[in-house]
Design a protein around this motif. Sequence first.
Motif, PDB file in Angstrom:
ATOM      1  N   ILE A 182       0.815  -1.217   0.000  1.00 59.05           N
ATOM      2  CA  ILE A 182       0.000   0.000   0.000  1.00 59.05           C
ATOM      3  C   ILE A 182       0.848   1.267   0.000  1.00 59.05           C
ATOM      4  O   ILE A 182       0.345   2.357  -0.247  1.00 59.05           O
ATOM      5  N   ASP A 183       2.155   1.131   0.256  1.00 53.85           N
ATOM      6  CA  ASP A 183       3.001   2.323   0.201  1.00 53.85           C
ATOM      7  C   ASP A 183       4.468   1.927   0.155  1.00 53.85           C
ATOM      8  O   ASP A 183       4.851   0.849   0.624  1.00 53.85           O
ATOM      9  N   ILE A 184       5.267   2.798  -0.450  1.00 55.87           N
ATOM     10  CA  ILE A 184       6.721   2.699  -0.413  1.00 55.87           C
ATOM     11  C   ILE A 184       7.213   4.037   0.115  1.00 55.87           C
ATOM     12  O   ILE A 184       6.868   5.088  -0.429  1.00 55.87           O
ATOM     13  N   VAL A 185       8.003   4.021   1.174  1.00 53.95           N
ATOM     14  CA  VAL A 185       8.499   5.268   1.743  1.00 53.95           C
ATOM     15  C   VAL A 185      10.010   5.169   1.933  1.00 53.95           C
ATOM     16  O   VAL A 185      10.572   4.071   2.030  1.00 53.95           O
ATOM     17  N   ALA A 186      10.657   6.330   1.966  1.00 54.54           N
ATOM     18  CA  ALA A 186      12.090   6.361   2.270  1.00 54.54           C
ATOM     19  C   ALA A 186      12.259   6.202   3.769  1.00 54.54           C
ATOM     20  O   ALA A 186      11.674   6.942   4.555  1.00 54.54           O
TER      21      ALA A 186
ATOM     22  N   MET B 194       3.476   0.353  -8.017  1.00 47.06           N
ATOM     23  CA  MET B 194       3.382   1.317  -9.120  1.00 47.06           C
ATOM     24  C   MET B 194       2.357   0.916 -10.178  1.00 47.06           C
ATOM     25  O   MET B 194       2.046   1.719 -11.066  1.00 47.06           O
ATOM     26  N   THR B 195       1.827  -0.316 -10.114  1.00 42.16           N
ATOM     27  CA  THR B 195       0.762  -0.690 -11.068  1.00 42.16           C
ATOM     28  C   THR B 195      -0.470   0.206 -10.894  1.00 42.16           C
ATOM     29  O   THR B 195      -1.262   0.353 -11.825  1.00 42.16           O
ATOM     30  N   LYS B 196      -0.621   0.812  -9.717  1.00 41.13           N
ATOM     31  CA  LYS B 196      -1.784   1.685  -9.467  1.00 41.13           C
ATOM     32  C   LYS B 196      -1.595   3.078 -10.068  1.00 41.13           C
ATOM     33  O   LYS B 196      -2.530   3.882 -10.080  1.00 41.13           O
ATOM     34  N   PHE B 197      -0.388   3.367 -10.544  1.00 41.32           N
ATOM     35  CA  PHE B 197      -0.094   4.742 -10.950  1.00 41.32           C
ATOM     36  C   PHE B 197       0.363   4.853 -12.403  1.00 41.32           C
ATOM     37  O   PHE B 197       1.065   5.805 -12.764  1.00 41.32           O
ATOM     38  N   ILE B 198      -0.030   3.884 -13.239  1.00 40.00           N
ATOM     39  CA  ILE B 198       0.311   3.945 -14.659  1.00 40.00           C
ATOM     40  C   ILE B 198      -0.294   5.223 -15.253  1.00 40.00           C
ATOM     41  O   ILE B 198      -1.466   5.526 -15.055  1.00 40.00           O
TER      42      ILE B 198
ATOM     43  N   ILE C 198       8.840  12.703 -14.962  1.00 39.95           N
ATOM     44  CA  ILE C 198       8.605  11.453 -15.690  1.00 39.95           C
ATOM     45  C   ILE C 198       7.120  11.087 -15.650  1.00 39.95           C
ATOM     46  O   ILE C 198       6.346  11.607 -14.831  1.00 39.95           O
ATOM     47  N   GLN C 199       6.775  10.159 -16.535  1.00 45.53           N
ATOM     48  CA  GLN C 199       5.446   9.540 -16.518  1.00 45.53           C
ATOM     49  C   GLN C 199       5.632   8.034 -16.379  1.00 45.53           C
ATOM     50  O   GLN C 199       6.535   7.453 -16.996  1.00 45.53           O
ATOM     51  N   VAL C 200       4.814   7.425 -15.530  1.00 45.86           N
ATOM     52  CA  VAL C 200       4.901   5.969 -15.348  1.00 45.86           C
ATOM     53  C   VAL C 200       4.284   5.297 -16.565  1.00 45.86           C
ATOM     54  O   VAL C 200       3.100   5.479 -16.860  1.00 45.86           O
ATOM     55  N   LYS C 201       5.100   4.525 -17.278  1.00 49.22           N
ATOM     56  CA  LYS C 201       4.642   3.870 -18.508  1.00 49.22           C
ATOM     57  C   LYS C 201       4.129   2.462 -18.235  1.00 49.22           C
ATOM     58  O   LYS C 201       3.113   2.033 -18.782  1.00 49.22           O
TER      59      LYS C 201
END
Length: 703
Positions: A423-427, A617-621, A683-686
């Motif tokens: 559900i999230d990736i954080v630094a 990142m599949t949620k943000f294409i 950038i754009q997520v492709k």
Amino acid sequence: MIKLIIKKLKEKNGRKIYELSNELHIVDIEEFQKIINQLETNNTVVTTENDEIFLLENNIKTGSIKINDKGFGFVRDNNDSENDYFVPANFLKGSITSDEVVYRVETEDDGRSKAVILAIAKRTKKFLVGEIMPSWDGKYLDFHPTENGFKNYRIVMVNKNNFKLEKDQLIKVKIIDIREKKMFTKIVEIIGNSNKAVDRILSIAYEFDVPTEFKKETLKQADDVAKPIDYNNEEVKRRNKIIVDKLLVTIDGEDSKDLDDAIYVEKIENGNYKLYVAIADVSFYVEPRTSLDNEALYRGNSVYLANKVIPMLPKSLSNGVCSLNPNEDKLCLVCEMEFDSSGKIINKTVYESIMNSKARLTYKEVNEFFQNKISTRDEAIQNMLSTARELHNLIEKERDVRGSIDFDIKEAKVILDNDSNVIDIVARSTGISEKLIENFMVSANESVAQIIFEKSLPFVYRDHGKPKDENLIEWYGMLTSFGINPKLNDESKLDPRNIRHTLKEISNQIKDKDECELINITLLRFMEKAEYSIENIGHFGLASPCYTHFTSPIRRYSDLMVHRYLKQYLVNKDLHHLALERNENFIERACNIINETEKKGVNTEREVTKVCMAEYMTKFIGKEYDGIISAVLKFGIFVQLPNCVEGLIHITELGTDFHYDEKMQTMVSKQNKIYRLGQKVRIQVKNADVKKRIIDFTFAKNG
């Protein structure tokens, strides 16, 4: 006998062991096998999985093979890791990636060398992980390995357990036989769904041969020894310096369960500081040559994945009796150090003891205390932490003077929900408390290493070799593209103190924190890898002449070995030459194993993070983000987002106008537009592919 064996092998190399024993009229087979084993230990011969024996001489060598999906391979020499040889597809002799092989080096007519595989010495890969996909005509279900190097085999699956197979399943198969490009396998486990990162986590562990389950015998042994302290035990009774009254605390991450280090700092009458680093005494519970010990050795280390820990030791030890849980008496080894006002260690000692942690602190709460003086802990703990910070500051200054290199690299943290969806990736954030604990642990590691090194006894060292001169000079040259010139001559560039000076210059001149970090990281590409060894060559990165790993025996086998030798040398005074010779032989063998398991663990953790990032990142294409270029390579540009997610802009996305400048490591267009490390881009997520563990970006149109 040895001369006769070698003579026979020179006449005909690669013969069966039983044939050789018959020719030599051997009666005592057991004694003969001992001689063969000794010759193998001395690297004179090698035996294979088919009981053949090869004399290693001239152009007959052993190595590890890696096979390309195009069918050919490369074999790396076991005695010269810098050397590898091309193996044509028709000379592989049924070997697969990671096999230990016997090979012959031949020279082609054009002068180039190639290798011919003669035999498989050891098949290290027993299982494969892959996914079920329809065949090209849709009539069957085929097995597709997730690893490279197996596409040239037709994989035949035997389903003896009648598993119900479906498209997109992840499965584990056991390799039964390989014949003429056919690999015969048996299905042993249905892992899960190939489209889910959480299911792929386990498959990645299998892929890198990280054992996920303990043997029954090992679990039983762990339960048998995981008992409360028996104060009548002779090894417990001999601990005459007990520190249960000291205000020791553990400081770890909020999720940590295997707490193996505790600290206490006090200021003494002469104005100096005394640091106690108490480490769980795992060696008391894990005895050598037991199932528990053997499995710990071949695991080498614990592996920390997104949703689970694959521990080196069973939980009854790692999270239970060995873990320094608060308000419980625990057996420990203590490194007690005295520091002067300049942060230098002037006295050090190591001893067995019993401790009792007075609090289980977290990095987050200690950072809050250091930053805002806010804490719910009692005054005594707060005062001790303040004293600890004073010592930490002195150690920092001392490390700065001698040139210890601090990379301060941020890492990604994967956040999962209760159903293990990403559900999230954080630094991952770090503060003073993390650095304080690191400094205290490094001090203990250095002290322990120095104590034994001065006695010239066999020991385990953590070596970090000096980088090759040409590599460092190349790194300094690369920095000029960022306008950074530390004004050093080639000789001074090789001094770790000047490397630290240069990193400071980068920090001063590059105001953007993310760009500065990425430029610092480039240094890692030019440095040697740290390894365990019986030889002490020092630790270049820490500017330390002598270093080991003492502080994490719950999760690293190297540290468990160090504890054993400390007890043997300092407590038991067992310095008999036969015991020392046994230690020497074991350390050399064990270091080879744990160096490899460390690589496996790092690779597993890296790939798990990649698959979790891909799922997230599949949620943000199609979404656009600001990022920073983290690497420029021949095939494209890697861009890192603020949360550490990294994606590739393939060179085909740039058009034909751009070319790669290898010397400057930049992408340059004919109109002199340049993309370089550290540059901000939009950038754009492709695309994001969980199965391939990749994320594709493209430049945003308005970026």
